[in-house]
Enzyme design. Structure first.
Site, mmCIF file in Angstrom:
data_model
loop_
_atom_site.group_PDB
_atom_site.id
_atom_site.type_symbol
_atom_site.label_atom_id
_atom_site.label_comp_id
_atom_site.label_asym_id
_atom_site.label_seq_id
_atom_site.Cartn_x
_atom_site.Cartn_y
_atom_site.Cartn_z
ATOM 1 N N HIS A 252 4.981 -3.232 -7.536
ATOM 2 C CA HIS A 252 4.934 -2.020 -8.174
ATOM 3 C C HIS A 252 6.608 -1.774 -8.635
ATOM 4 O O HIS A 252 7.315 -2.818 -8.343
ATOM 5 C CB HIS A 252 4.741 -0.848 -6.813
ATOM 6 C CG HIS A 252 5.640 -1.089 -5.747
ATOM 7 N ND1 HIS A 252 5.179 -1.942 -4.860
ATOM 8 C CD2 HIS A 252 6.941 -1.117 -5.408
ATOM 9 C CE1 HIS A 252 5.828 -2.319 -3.751
ATOM 10 N NE2 HIS A 252 7.046 -1.837 -4.085
ATOM 11 N N ARG A 334 11.217 -14.831 -2.436
ATOM 12 C CA ARG A 334 10.121 -14.175 -1.165
ATOM 13 C C ARG A 334 9.371 -13.017 -2.105
ATOM 14 O O ARG A 334 9.859 -12.315 -2.639
ATOM 15 C CB ARG A 334 11.004 -13.470 -0.235
ATOM 16 C CG ARG A 334 10.496 -13.087 0.877
ATOM 17 C CD ARG A 334 10.235 -11.343 0.577
ATOM 18 N NE ARG A 334 9.843 -10.723 1.785
ATOM 19 C CZ ARG A 334 9.549 -9.453 1.673
ATOM 20 N NH1 ARG A 334 9.613 -8.726 0.647
ATOM 21 N NH2 ARG A 334 9.225 -8.584 2.768
ATOM 22 N N ASP A 336 7.432 -9.847 -2.028
ATOM 23 C CA ASP A 336 7.242 -8.621 -1.372
ATOM 24 C C ASP A 336 5.495 -8.144 -1.380
ATOM 25 O O ASP A 336 5.008 -8.557 -2.519
ATOM 26 C CB ASP A 336 7.829 -7.551 -1.993
ATOM 27 C CG ASP A 336 7.834 -6.193 -1.207
ATOM 28 O OD1 ASP A 336 7.999 -6.110 -0.028
ATOM 29 O OD2 ASP A 336 7.326 -5.293 -1.912
ATOM 30 N N GLU A 365 5.238 -12.548 1.921
ATOM 31 C CA GLU A 365 5.233 -11.450 2.794
ATOM 32 C C GLU A 365 3.659 -11.476 3.211
ATOM 33 O O GLU A 365 2.901 -10.415 2.490
ATOM 34 C CB GLU A 365 5.734 -10.253 2.418
ATOM 35 C CG GLU A 365 5.766 -9.293 3.621
ATOM 36 C CD GLU A 365 5.927 -7.804 3.300
ATOM 37 O OE1 GLU A 365 6.349 -6.925 4.048
ATOM 38 O OE2 GLU A 365 5.907 -7.385 1.971
ATOM 39 N N ASP A 439 11.890 -4.337 8.187
ATOM 40 C CA ASP A 439 10.595 -3.474 8.400
ATOM 41 C C ASP A 439 10.147 -3.426 10.154
ATOM 42 O O ASP A 439 9.258 -2.954 10.508
ATOM 43 C CB ASP A 439 9.549 -4.173 7.737
ATOM 44 C CG ASP A 439 9.476 -3.874 6.403
ATOM 45 O OD1 ASP A 439 9.994 -2.908 5.813
ATOM 46 O OD2 ASP A 439 9.020 -4.932 5.435
ATOM 47 N N ASP A 507 13.407 1.881 10.557
ATOM 48 C CA ASP A 507 13.998 2.370 9.184
ATOM 49 C C ASP A 507 14.275 3.780 9.441
ATOM 50 O O ASP A 507 13.418 4.428 9.490
ATOM 51 C CB ASP A 507 12.867 1.949 8.085
ATOM 52 C CG ASP A 507 13.589 2.543 6.762
ATOM 53 O OD1 ASP A 507 14.610 2.882 6.448
ATOM 54 O OD2 ASP A 507 12.594 2.925 6.032
ATOM 55 N N ARG A 511 18.924 -0.445 9.795
ATOM 56 C CA ARG A 511 19.348 -0.629 8.599
ATOM 57 C C ARG A 511 20.894 -0.176 8.343
ATOM 58 O O ARG A 511 21.384 0.242 7.170
ATOM 59 C CB ARG A 511 18.430 -0.109 7.171
ATOM 60 C CG ARG A 511 17.073 -0.716 7.027
ATOM 61 C CD ARG A 511 16.285 -0.022 5.824
ATOM 62 N NE ARG A 511 15.051 -0.660 5.939
ATOM 63 C CZ ARG A 511 14.119 -0.537 4.892
ATOM 64 N NH1 ARG A 511 14.428 0.492 3.965
ATOM 65 N NH2 ARG A 511 12.815 -0.834 5.343
#
Length: 608
Positions: A252, A334, A336, A365, A439, A507, A511
């Site tokens: 996206h 990596r 997503d 992932e 996450d 989250d 973070r």
């Protein structure tokens, strides 16, 4: 496992029953041997195989009787995987006189394409995941003119915004100003931890502080720095023997982006402005412009149309995003939400990465066992060769957390053996193993508190700080968990700040900014020592895995390469626990402690 003690007649993890161990390369012959007790009176064995990636074709192979071993009959035969690549589901049926029958369970055989070698560097070394906005800032940036209508925290130690705004949204537009030059400045610190791969969460221009809604793949977010800053970071990292891995978010883009341009920030017509936009077919509109496919239905993250040739060329072409940033100095990607990308897209990304840098790696992932994952009703090809070189190993994290919080070590062994048998060796050894990520709640908090406090309010989780007793418990368990993490096959991965004692629930509390000047020195020293061990002991980088005693609170295994064997043992219990060492002698592990012992050329060396 001793079959004689369990009366089992087939165990795919036992070399007496199946060769080779685990997954097989395409073209390899796989030998199966059933070993029932002679007294059970079986006279025939048949292996039934279902070749899933060949239209679920079924075959039957008779396993002839080949002799006796003690009190057991041996029925043995083989199947030829030929040019097949995919999963084989197989079972063995025993038949005897008078209609006597016995069936094994259904087992998975992964058959992979081995024509391309997978670079070993990622799985051998220590990785460090950085959330760029929160790691290190050198000055307070001015957000004027930047995409997204940002605000900047003046105080590095402030709490991230977590409450919804007037429209009921948490917009993630509050920034702290961490930067690429800040990361570059801290490379010696990371090198001191033994880090060999720096994995950066997204660094491309984006409206949100997490940058997972990319606005421009071709541009470093100006708050992080410039393309020149990125090249400098890579050059400095390479000079220290470190590599840089980027986060590729291709499923996206952002609603606010030069491609979709939902708020009109960018001058050119995005897909939201006009069906004549060059980016229009990058998205799937049900009703232009206000109804479109978005990731999990989140309007601010419109999903890309993977069938668009222009989009795929932009990402994977010779001058596409994958190759351009590898050319600029990156060493791997990596991916997503890799499950959201069709196999042909992942394959194209992999091919582009290898074409640009033959030793570039692609890590996906995936939160489950990636060898048999079904996404959108399709069995994925993540680990069959030419797609992902390894995966984020969330099953490892889940199993280790369960053990550390009071579970049985035998369950951890069983869960990891399932992965080891299902994964090609290169995929198992290239796993990204972590106790925490962006996450998940902070590992110190989970271990100290014992849960994620899901039954409490967001405000309560925001304000909560662990008691001294909880922090001590969390630190003790984190030491044990990290010892297993660093000794196990795959790349031990630190989420920034975990080594410094950062705490917080989900989250955005996981973070928070790195606690520079307030680090837990005891933990930093512990992780640095683990990093030295990982980098100095070849057996921990590439050695074969052998389980020792895994029972109750005692978890132990050995890693061996050549004349070097390392034993890792952890005891979460309240009493001492012993195990026999592979080279003779006995080790007693005190309660609540871990041991790391190396045997090299006949001499013992205690690491921890």
């Amino acid at each position: 496992m001793q079959l004689e003690q369990t009366a089992r007649w087939f165990d795919p993890g036992d070399s007496r029953c199946k060769v080779p161990y685990g997954a097989a390369a395409s073209g390899e012959r796989v030998i199966f041997t059933a070993r029932p007790l002679r007294a059970e009176g079986f006279s025939r064995a048949v292996l039934t195989a279902r070749w899933e990636f060949d239209g679920n074709r079924s075959t039957e192979t008779v396993l002839p009787w080949v002799g006796l071993e003690g009190d057991r009959d041996l029925f043995s035969g083989e199947i030829d995987t030929g040019g097949y690549v995919g999963l084989v589901w197989y079972s063995i049926r025993l038949e005897g006189f008078g209609g006597r029958r016995a069936e094994s369970g259904e087992y998975q055989l992964t058959v992979f394409d081995s024509t391309e070698a997978v670079p070993e560097w990622f799985g051998e070394g220590v990785s460090y995941q950085i959330f760029p906005d929160r790691f290190c800032r050198l000055s307070v940036p001015d957000p004027a003119g930047m995409v997204g209508g940002r605000t900047v925290h003046q105080n590095w130690e402030e709490e991230p915004e977590y409450r919804p705004d007037g429209r009921g949204e948490v917009r993630n537009r509050d920034f702290f100003g961490g930067s690429l030059p800040g990361i570059t400045e801290k490379l010696p610190y990371l090198h001191g931890l033994g880090v060999r791969t720096v994995y950066l969460c997204p660094i491309f221009e984006a409206a949100e502080n997490h940058r997972y809604g990319v606005a421009d793949y071709e541009k470093i977010d100006p708050m992080l720095g410039s393309g020149a800053d990125f090249r400098t970071l890579c050059e400095r990292a390479h000079s220290l023997g470190m590599r840089i891995m980027l986060d590729g978010v291709f499923n996206h883009t952002g609603f606010v982006s030069r491609y979709f341009n939902g708020d009109g920030f960018y001058p050119g017509p995005g897909a939201y402005q006009s069906p004549e936009s060059p980016y229009y077919d990058w998205y799937s509109f049900q009703h232009w412009p206000d109804q479109y496919t978005a990731w999990w239905g989140i309007y601010s993250l419109p999903a890309t149309n993977k069938q668009s040739r222009a989009w795929l060329e932009y990402i994977t072409g010779e001058n596409g995003i994958i190759r351009s940033w590898l050319r600029a100095g990156a060493d791997g990607w990596r991916l997503d939400v890799a499950d959201e990308l069709p196999d042909f897209v992942v394959h194209a990304i992999h091919a582009a990465a290898r074409a640009e840098k033959p030793d570039a790696v692609v890590i996906g992932e995936v939160w489950e066992d990636g060898s048999n994952k079904i996404a959108y009703s399709v069995r994925r090809r993540h680990l069959l060769g030419g797609h992902c070189d390894g995966l984020m190993n969330y099953p490892f994290r889940s199993a280790l957390l369960a053990y550390l919080l009071g579970g049985d070590a035998a369950r951890f062994q069983s869960d990891m053996e399932t992965l080891r048998q299902n994964y090609p060796r290169w995929a198992f050894y290239s796993s990204m193993n972590a106790l925490g990520t962006h996450d998940t709640p902070r590992i110190l908090t989970l271990l100290g508190v014992g849960s994620g406090w899901e039954d409490h309010t967001k405000d309560q989780r925001a304000e909560y700080r662990m008691t001294d007793e909880q922090r001590a418990r969390g630190r003790s368990l984190l030491k044990l968990g990290s010892l297993i993490l660093y000794a196990f096959p795959g790349s031990p991965t630190i989420y920034y700040g975990d080594e410094a004692g950062a705490e917080g629930f989900e989250d955005p509390f996981n973070r928070r900014t790195f606690p520079w000047g307030r680090e837990d020195g005891e933990l930093v020293d512990w992780f640095a020592a683990l990093g030295r061990a990982r980098n100095s002991l070849s057996a921990l980088q590439r050695g074969e895995l052998e389980w020792l005693r895994c029972q109750g609170p005692l978890l132990s295994f050995a890693r061996t390469l050549g004349e070097e064997t390392v034993v890792a043992a952890v005891n979460t219990g309240e009493k001492g626990a012993g195990l026999d060492l592979p080279w003779g002698g006995r080790l007693v592990v005190a309660p609540g402690t871990g041991r790391l012992i190396c045997r090299r050329k006949g001499k013992n060396l205690t690491i921890f």
